[in-house]
Design a protein around this motif. Structure first.
Motif, PDB file in Angstrom:
ATOM      1  N   GLY A   1     -68.722 103.532 -76.857  1.00 54.14           N
ATOM      2  CA  GLY A   1     -68.157 102.737 -77.943  1.00 54.14           C
ATOM      3  C   GLY A   1     -67.253 101.633 -77.421  1.00 54.14           C
ATOM      4  N   GLU A   2     -66.483 101.061 -78.336  1.00 57.62           N
ATOM      5  CA  GLU A   2     -65.552  99.991 -77.999  1.00 57.62           C
ATOM      6  C   GLU A   2     -64.189 100.297 -78.618  1.00 57.62           C
ATOM      7  OE1 GLU A   2     -66.923  96.062 -79.009  1.00 57.62           O
ATOM      8  OE2 GLU A   2     -69.017  96.640 -78.744  1.00 57.62           O
ATOM      9  N   PHE A   3     -63.163  99.697 -78.041  1.00 58.89           N
ATOM     10  CA  PHE A   3     -61.848  99.752 -78.668  1.00 58.89           C
ATOM     11  C   PHE A   3     -61.146  98.428 -78.453  1.00 58.89           C
ATOM     12  CE2 PHE A   3     -60.767 100.897 -74.335  1.00 58.89           C
ATOM     13  CZ  PHE A   3     -59.507 100.364 -74.140  1.00 58.89           C
ATOM     14  N   GLN A   4     -60.254  98.109 -79.375  1.00 66.36           N
ATOM     15  CA  GLN A   4     -59.505  96.861 -79.299  1.00 66.36           C
ATOM     16  C   GLN A   4     -58.099  97.119 -78.749  1.00 66.36           C
ATOM     17  OE1 GLN A   4     -61.340  97.286 -82.448  1.00 66.36           O
ATOM     18  NE2 GLN A   4     -62.905  96.136 -81.373  1.00 66.36           N
ATOM     19  N   ASP A   5     -57.644  96.168 -77.961  1.00 64.37           N
ATOM     20  CA  ASP A   5     -56.264  96.187 -77.488  1.00 64.37           C
ATOM     21  C   ASP A   5     -55.438  95.417 -78.510  1.00 64.37           C
ATOM     22  OD1 ASP A   5     -53.830  95.912 -76.280  1.00 64.37           O
ATOM     23  OD2 ASP A   5     -54.579  94.912 -74.479  1.00 64.37           O
ATOM     24  N   PHE A   6     -54.607  96.129 -79.278  1.00 59.84           N
ATOM     25  CA  PHE A   6     -53.813  95.492 -80.322  1.00 59.84           C
ATOM     26  C   PHE A   6     -52.418  95.098 -79.839  1.00 59.84           C
ATOM     27  CE2 PHE A   6     -57.023  97.484 -83.017  1.00 59.84           C
ATOM     28  CZ  PHE A   6     -57.273  96.455 -83.925  1.00 59.84           C
ATOM     29  N   GLY A   7     -52.236  95.038 -78.536  1.00 59.24           N
ATOM     30  CA  GLY A   7     -50.963  94.578 -78.007  1.00 59.24           C
ATOM     31  C   GLY A   7     -50.683  93.142 -78.423  1.00 59.24           C
ATOM     32  N   GLU A   8     -49.401  92.813 -78.603  1.00 57.57           N
ATOM     33  CA  GLU A   8     -49.041  91.461 -79.037  1.00 57.57           C
ATOM     34  C   GLU A   8     -49.362  90.432 -77.955  1.00 57.57           C
ATOM     35  OE1 GLU A   8     -44.954  91.365 -80.172  1.00 57.57           O
ATOM     36  OE2 GLU A   8     -45.326  92.173 -82.178  1.00 57.57           O
ATOM     37  N   GLY A   9     -49.869  89.294 -78.417  1.00 59.93           N
ATOM     38  CA  GLY A   9     -50.025  88.166 -77.522  1.00 59.93           C
ATOM     39  C   GLY A   9     -48.712  87.392 -77.450  1.00 59.93           C
ATOM     40  N   ALA A  10     -48.671  86.395 -76.604  1.00 57.74           N
ATOM     41  CA  ALA A  10     -47.459  85.576 -76.486  1.00 57.74           C
ATOM     42  C   ALA A  10     -47.271  84.754 -77.763  1.00 57.74           C
ATOM     43  CB  ALA A  10     -47.580  84.641 -75.282  1.00 57.74           C
ATOM     44  N   PHE A  11     -46.015  84.504 -78.134  1.00 56.66           N
ATOM     45  CA  PHE A  11     -45.714  83.702 -79.316  1.00 56.66           C
ATOM     46  C   PHE A  11     -45.403  82.264 -78.880  1.00 56.66           C
ATOM     47  CE2 PHE A  11     -44.786  88.044 -80.600  1.00 56.66           C
ATOM     48  CZ  PHE A  11     -45.469  88.107 -81.805  1.00 56.66           C
ATOM     49  N   LYS A  12     -46.135  81.333 -79.485  1.00 56.18           N
ATOM     50  CA  LYS A  12     -45.999  79.927 -79.115  1.00 56.18           C
ATOM     51  C   LYS A  12     -45.446  79.124 -80.282  1.00 56.18           C
ATOM     52  CE  LYS A  12     -49.802  80.023 -75.767  1.00 56.18           C
ATOM     53  NZ  LYS A  12     -51.084  79.382 -75.350  1.00 56.18           N
ATOM     54  N   THR A  13     -44.462  78.294 -79.990  1.00 58.39           N
ATOM     55  CA  THR A  13     -43.864  77.450 -81.014  1.00 58.39           C
ATOM     56  C   THR A  13     -44.729  76.221 -81.247  1.00 58.39           C
ATOM     57  OG1 THR A  13     -41.640  78.167 -80.404  1.00 58.39           O
ATOM     58  CG2 THR A  13     -41.817  76.125 -81.655  1.00 58.39           C
ATOM     59  N   THR A  14     -45.067  75.968 -82.515  1.00 54.23           N
ATOM     60  CA  THR A  14     -45.889  74.805 -82.866  1.00 54.23           C
ATOM     61  C   THR A  14     -45.126  73.805 -83.732  1.00 54.23           C
ATOM     62  OG1 THR A  14     -46.770  75.815 -84.892  1.00 54.23           O
ATOM     63  CG2 THR A  14     -47.949  76.257 -82.836  1.00 54.23           C
ATOM     64  N   GLY A  15     -44.145  74.295 -84.491  1.00 54.21           N
ATOM     65  CA  GLY A  15     -43.410  73.433 -85.402  1.00 54.21           C
ATOM     66  C   GLY A  15     -44.127  73.175 -86.708  1.00 54.21           C
ATOM     67  N   ASN A  16     -45.345  73.671 -86.857  1.00 49.18           N
ATOM     68  CA  ASN A  16     -46.108  73.499 -88.093  1.00 49.18           C
ATOM     69  C   ASN A  16     -45.602  74.511 -89.122  1.00 49.18           C
ATOM     70  OD1 ASN A  16     -48.041  73.492 -90.160  1.00 49.18           O
ATOM     71  ND2 ASN A  16     -49.710  73.020 -88.743  1.00 49.18           N
ATOM     72  N   VAL A  17     -45.196  74.034 -90.301  1.00 54.67           N
ATOM     73  CA  VAL A  17     -44.615  74.931 -91.310  1.00 54.67           C
ATOM     74  C   VAL A  17     -45.612  75.969 -91.801  1.00 54.67           C
ATOM     75  CG1 VAL A  17     -42.916  73.246 -92.097  1.00 54.67           C
ATOM     76  CG2 VAL A  17     -45.174  73.327 -93.181  1.00 54.67           C
ATOM     77  N   PHE A  18     -46.907  75.716 -91.651  1.00 60.60           N
ATOM     78  CA  PHE A  18     -47.913  76.657 -92.126  1.00 60.60           C
ATOM     79  C   PHE A  18     -48.429  77.564 -91.011  1.00 60.60           C
ATOM     80  CE2 PHE A  18     -48.431  73.066 -95.210  1.00 60.60           C
ATOM     81  CZ  PHE A  18     -47.921  73.749 -96.300  1.00 60.60           C
ATOM     82  N   ASP A  19     -47.847  77.458 -89.822  1.00 60.19           N
ATOM     83  CA  ASP A  19     -48.169  78.388 -88.742  1.00 60.19           C
ATOM     84  C   ASP A  19     -47.187  79.552 -88.806  1.00 60.19           C
ATOM     85  OD1 ASP A  19     -50.289  76.964 -87.793  1.00 60.19           O
ATOM     86  OD2 ASP A  19     -49.205  76.026 -86.132  1.00 60.19           O
ATOM     87  N   LEU A  20     -47.727  80.776 -88.916  1.00 56.56           N
ATOM     88  CA  LEU A  20     -46.892  81.963 -89.058  1.00 56.56           C
ATOM     89  C   LEU A  20     -47.331  83.025 -88.052  1.00 56.56           C
ATOM     90  CD1 LEU A  20     -46.999  82.247 -92.961  1.00 56.56           C
ATOM     91  CD2 LEU A  20     -45.259  81.087 -91.576  1.00 56.56           C
ATOM     92  N   ALA A  21     -46.361  83.743 -87.524  1.00 58.69           N
ATOM     93  CA  ALA A  21     -46.653  84.825 -86.585  1.00 58.69           C
ATOM     94  C   ALA A  21     -45.957  86.094 -87.048  1.00 58.69           C
ATOM     95  CB  ALA A  21     -46.191  84.450 -85.180  1.00 58.69           C
ATOM     96  N   ILE A  22     -46.619  87.233 -86.842  1.00 57.34           N
ATOM     97  CA  ILE A  22     -46.040  88.529 -87.183  1.00 57.34           C
ATOM     98  C   ILE A  22     -45.516  89.172 -85.906  1.00 57.34           C
ATOM     99  CG2 ILE A  22     -46.474  90.831 -88.105  1.00 57.34           C
ATOM    100  CD1 ILE A  22     -48.681  89.694 -89.814  1.00 57.34           C
TER     101      ILE A  22
END
Length: 247
Positions: free
Chosen positions: A66-87
């Motif tokens: 089978g397969e499994f996903q790595d749900f570890g967080e990726g790096a957070f990058k600042t874009t300055g776009n008001v509609f870009d959101l990160a959890i």
């Protein structure tokens, strides 16, 4: 075809699938919110009648488990776009698609022509009221709080619907960076244990160097197995030719 060739082919099939998965990871290493896939294999043991005694061993076939996903967080990058959101934390944005509600970590959003907050594919980003988030024409002072409250200069718009699951591994990839839940996997909604960061996106969690190295290793392993198959074929051909000459 003898057992040696069957075993080698089972290994080649496993390597082929692994190569497809790793190649897809590499292709998406710059895709925001992408979660790395990994292949899992096991062995099928064929206990033959000759697999006993000194120097004898059972036959092991490679099996796709089978397969499994790595749900570890990726790096957070600042874009300055008001509609870009990160959890920041274990949670997913809720997206309404033509096939029902799906979930994603990709927070690159935009406004459609009606003023609704959507994904780049035009699918609605949902509020806790299970309705899309709409902005009035001319609203420019758009803010999103850490708890997911969406506001403008005219007041409160709504709160982002954030999903959290009992077991992320029970999620299935629906398309691209979208996931769907499976029966029996408990889901709760709310941003109690996460923080929403505006003007940022979560990058892919693919380790580019590691995956490129994996590609090289897989290719070499595949070539080695192919060489073994070719040599085994030649050995059998020579054996048949020798017996034919003696006959």
């Amino acid at each position: 075809m003898d057992n040696t060739s069957y075993i080698a082919l089972s290994r080649q099939m496993a390597l082929w699938k692994q190569m497809n998965i790793v190649s897809n990871n590499v292709a998406n290493m710059n895709t925001a919110g992408y979660k790395q896939d990994n292949a899992v294999f096991t062995s099928y043991i064929n206990q033959t009648k000759d697999a006993a005694g000194i120097g004898a061993a059972p036959q092991f076939f490679a099996v796709d488990f089978g397969e499994f996903q790595d749900f570890g967080e990726g790096a957070f990058k600042t874009t300055g776009n008001v509609f870009d959101l990160a959890i920041k934390g274990d949670g997913f944005f809720c997206i309404e698609t033509k096939d029902g509600e799906k979930y994603t970590r990709k927070g690159q959003f935009t406004l459609n022509e009606d003023g609704a907050l959507t994904t780049t594919d035009g699918e609605f980003v949902m509020s806790e009221n299970d309705t899309p988030l709409f902005f009035a024409p001319g609203e420019t002072e758009i803010t999103v709080s850490e708890s997911g409250d969406v506001m403008t200069e005219n007041g409160f718009i709504g709160r982002l619907k954030i999903a959290r699951f009992a077991d992320n591994q029970k999620l299935q990839k629906a398309a691209g960076v979208l996931f769907e839940n499976t029966p029996g996997n408990t889901v709760v909604f709310g941003a109690d244990n996460v923080r929403i960061a505006q003007g940022m996106v979560e990058a892919s969690n693919v380790n580019a160097i590691a995956e490129m190295t994996n590609l090289v290793k897989i290719q070499r392993s595949y070539d080695y197995v192919q060489q073994m198959i070719d040599e085994e074929h030649e050995r059998l051909s020579n054996t048949i030719s020798t017996f034919a000459e003696l006959a």
